[in-house]
Design an enzyme around this catalytic site. Sequence first.
Site, short mmCIF file in Angstrom:
data_model
loop_
_atom_site.label_atom_id
_atom_site.label_comp_id
_atom_site.label_asym_id
_atom_site.label_seq_id
_atom_site.Cartn_x
_atom_site.Cartn_y
_atom_site.Cartn_z
N LYS A 1 0.83 -1.22 0.00
CA LYS A 1 0.00 0.00 0.00
C LYS A 1 0.86 1.27 0.00
O LYS A 1 0.67 2.16 -0.81
CB LYS A 1 -0.93 -0.02 1.23
CG LYS A 1 -1.98 -1.11 1.15
CD LYS A 1 -2.81 -1.21 2.40
CE LYS A 1 -2.12 -1.88 3.56
NZ LYS A 1 -1.75 -3.28 3.38
N ILE A 2 1.82 1.33 0.94
CA ILE A 2 2.62 2.56 1.07
C ILE A 2 3.58 2.70 -0.10
O ILE A 2 3.70 3.78 -0.71
CB ILE A 2 3.38 2.56 2.42
CG1 ILE A 2 2.38 2.55 3.58
CG2 ILE A 2 4.31 3.77 2.52
CD1 ILE A 2 2.99 2.30 4.96
N ASP B 1 10.01 -6.65 -5.01
CA ASP B 1 9.07 -7.19 -4.02
C ASP B 1 9.13 -8.70 -4.11
O ASP B 1 9.30 -9.26 -5.20
CB ASP B 1 7.64 -6.69 -4.31
CG ASP B 1 6.70 -6.90 -3.12
OD1 ASP B 1 6.53 -8.06 -2.67
OD2 ASP B 1 6.16 -5.91 -2.62
N PRO C 1 7.93 -5.21 5.09
CA PRO C 1 7.91 -5.49 6.53
C PRO C 1 9.26 -5.99 7.02
O PRO C 1 10.10 -6.44 6.22
CB PRO C 1 6.85 -6.58 6.67
CG PRO C 1 6.77 -7.23 5.34
CD PRO C 1 7.17 -6.22 4.32
N THR D 1 11.13 4.55 6.12
CA THR D 1 9.97 4.86 6.98
C THR D 1 9.25 3.55 7.31
O THR D 1 8.07 3.55 7.64
CB THR D 1 8.98 5.82 6.26
OG1 THR D 1 8.65 5.28 4.98
CG2 THR D 1 9.56 7.20 6.10
N SER D 2 9.98 2.43 7.21
CA SER D 2 9.32 1.14 7.42
C SER D 2 9.63 0.56 8.81
O SER D 2 8.83 0.73 9.74
CB SER D 2 9.74 0.19 6.31
OG SER D 2 8.80 -0.83 6.20
N ARG D 3 10.76 -0.07 8.97
CA ARG D 3 11.18 -0.57 10.28
C ARG D 3 12.70 -0.44 10.36
O ARG D 3 13.41 -0.74 9.40
CB ARG D 3 10.78 -2.03 10.49
CG ARG D 3 9.31 -2.23 10.82
CD ARG D 3 8.93 -1.66 12.20
NE ARG D 3 7.52 -1.85 12.50
CZ ARG D 3 6.54 -0.98 12.25
NH1 ARG D 3 6.81 0.18 11.68
NH2 ARG D 3 5.29 -1.24 12.57
N ASP E 1 12.96 7.43 9.62
CA ASP E 1 11.85 7.65 10.54
C ASP E 1 11.83 6.54 11.59
O ASP E 1 11.05 6.59 12.53
CB ASP E 1 10.52 7.68 9.78
CG ASP E 1 9.35 8.04 10.68
OD1 ASP E 1 9.44 9.07 11.37
OD2 ASP E 1 8.35 7.29 10.70
N GLU F 1 15.17 1.79 18.47
CA GLU F 1 14.37 2.97 18.83
C GLU F 1 13.50 2.77 20.08
O GLU F 1 13.07 3.75 20.70
CB GLU F 1 13.46 3.36 17.66
CG GLU F 1 12.31 2.36 17.41
CD GLU F 1 11.40 2.75 16.24
OE1 GLU F 1 11.91 3.11 15.19
OE2 GLU F 1 10.17 2.70 16.43
N HIS G 1 9.71 8.06 14.35
CA HIS G 1 8.55 7.21 14.03
C HIS G 1 7.28 8.06 13.95
O HIS G 1 6.26 7.77 14.57
CB HIS G 1 8.39 6.09 15.06
CG HIS G 1 7.82 4.84 14.44
ND1 HIS G 1 8.38 3.61 14.61
CD2 HIS G 1 6.74 4.64 13.65
CE1 HIS G 1 7.67 2.71 13.95
NE2 HIS G 1 6.68 3.31 13.36
P1 NAI Z 1 1.89 -3.89 2.82
O1 NAI Z 1 1.68 -5.19 3.49
O2 NAI Z 1 0.76 -3.27 2.05
O3 NAI Z 1 3.14 -4.01 1.82
C1 NAI Z 1 4.33 -4.64 2.17
C2 NAI Z 1 4.95 -5.14 0.87
O4 NAI Z 1 6.22 -5.73 1.20
C3 NAI Z 1 4.13 -6.23 0.17
O5 NAI Z 1 3.97 -5.93 -1.20
C4 NAI Z 1 4.95 -7.49 0.37
O6 NAI Z 1 4.82 -8.41 -0.70
C5 NAI Z 1 6.34 -6.92 0.44
N1 NAI Z 1 7.31 -7.82 1.02
C6 NAI Z 1 7.13 -8.77 1.97
N2 NAI Z 1 8.29 -9.42 2.22
C7 NAI Z 1 9.21 -8.87 1.41
C8 NAI Z 1 10.60 -9.12 1.18
N3 NAI Z 1 11.24 -10.07 1.86
N4 NAI Z 1 11.24 -8.36 0.28
C9 NAI Z 1 10.57 -7.40 -0.43
N5 NAI Z 1 9.27 -7.12 -0.26
C10 NAI Z 1 8.60 -7.85 0.64
O7 NAI Z 1 2.41 -2.90 3.95
P2 NAI Z 1 2.33 -1.31 3.98
O8 NAI Z 1 1.05 -0.89 4.60
O9 NAI Z 1 2.70 -0.76 2.66
O10 NAI Z 1 3.49 -0.99 5.05
C11 NAI Z 1 4.86 -1.21 4.76
C12 NAI Z 1 5.64 -1.09 6.04
O11 NAI Z 1 5.57 0.26 6.50
C13 NAI Z 1 5.09 -1.93 7.21
O12 NAI Z 1 5.66 -3.20 7.21
C14 NAI Z 1 5.47 -1.14 8.42
O13 NAI Z 1 6.63 -1.72 8.96
C15 NAI Z 1 5.79 0.25 7.90
N6 NAI Z 1 4.96 1.30 8.51
C16 NAI Z 1 5.61 2.36 9.09
C17 NAI Z 1 4.88 3.39 9.66
C18 NAI Z 1 5.55 4.60 10.26
O14 NAI Z 1 4.90 5.38 10.96
N7 NAI Z 1 6.82 4.81 10.02
C19 NAI Z 1 3.41 3.33 9.71
C20 NAI Z 1 2.84 2.19 9.01
C21 NAI Z 1 3.61 1.20 8.46
#
Ligand code: NAI
Length: 345
Positions: free
Chosen positions: A154-155, A174, A203, A229-231, A255, A260, A292
């Site tokens: 999504k992001i 991906d 993730p 901005t992920s982890r 972020d 952290e 974060h």
């Molecule tokens: P999502 O689940 O929609 O997308 C994650 C993507 O990563 C998917 O397309 C998946 O196939 C892919 N993926 C899974 N394993 C993988 C790998 N080994 N190598 C490459 N790609 C892989 O998640 P969304 O909502 O887009 O969020 C992404 C990340 O953003 C979350 O995991 C979370 O850690 C982080 N996040 C950070 C926030 C912040 O405030 N900084 C807030 C919300 C989410």
Amino acid sequence: MIKTAFFDTKSYDIPSFSQYSVQSGIEYKFLETKLTEDTAELARGCDAVCVFVNDTVNAAVIDKLYEYGVKIIALRCAGYNNVDIRRAYGKVHVVHVPAYSPYAVAEHTAALLLTSIRRIHKAYNRTRDFNFSLNGLTGFDLHGKTAGIIGTGKIGCIFMDICRGFGMNVIAYDLFPREGSGIEYVSLQELFERSDIISLHCPLTEETRHLINEQAIEKMKKGVVILNTSRGGLIDAEALLQGLRARKVGAACLDVYEEEADIFFEDRSGHILDDELLSRLISLPNVIVTSHQAFLTEEALQNIAETTVGNIRSFFDNDGICQNELCYHCGNIQECRKARKERCF
Ligand code: NAI
């Protein structure tokens, strides 16, 4: 009333959650402390606990919550790398908020990128001091540059659209490419080699931990800008620091940070930061750290509260069935009972 121990409460959580308190039949016990093995006791007598990204929900904590009769752990975030979902299976149900505002995170990523490459953080400080010099503020155009996106969920997809809006070429990696999306998928190696900007949107898993490490940085273009901005655990911060010091990495915008948990979200001004690595990263002029904050918009807070309340209610009203439940079978079509609209256990 469903008694819910709400760990790691921040001032901005209370209004958004309290507004649903009466109508939803959920009574919150707002606790400033994080959930840990030592604080789990505070959930005694509660039906649910509500936790955030830096609460510890390991095997020991899960066992304690189970012993206290807690039925459900409601994450008010999307990522769940801090939860031992395998241990929770059969004991305590785990639910999360799969999406609250992917726009908030993608837009924050763009804000970090522009701030960094156009030196806005420096200009802001200068003009406040009536220093109107432009020395050292030269940036570069995004137009025509290549953005490498890791994780096209999504992001990642929204951030890709933003990049395209700037006239950038977008390539992506991906594990599960989106068929028919028109996205140019490349191998990780090729993404590292071709990208001027690399942004992480996957993730944190055992597989992705330290995805950005010394070997990866070696393959990258000189001057690459790395956005996370992920982890935090996706980057080996020591390797990043070396890459920055060697002038290989042009800039880093973070972020999130692997260590952290005891630092971010708190006011540490007036204290000496014990984390030497983070101090050194922050001291570099081409590193921007936000704590974060990417999710923090009014829209996201509203969606987080609405979905979390909905998750808890759905669990207690529908015989334990909740669409947003997580378990270690998630994604495994053969074993995923939720996909068959059943309870996970
Ligand atoms: P999502 O689940 O929609 O997308 C994650 C993507 O990563 C998917 O397309 C998946 O196939 C892919 N993926 C899974 N394993 C993988 C790998 N080994 N190598 C490459 N790609 C892989 O998640 P969304 O909502 O887009 O969020 C992404 C990340 O953003 C979350 O995991 C979370 O850690 C982080 N996040 C950070 C926030 C912040 O405030 N900084 C807030 C919300 C989410």
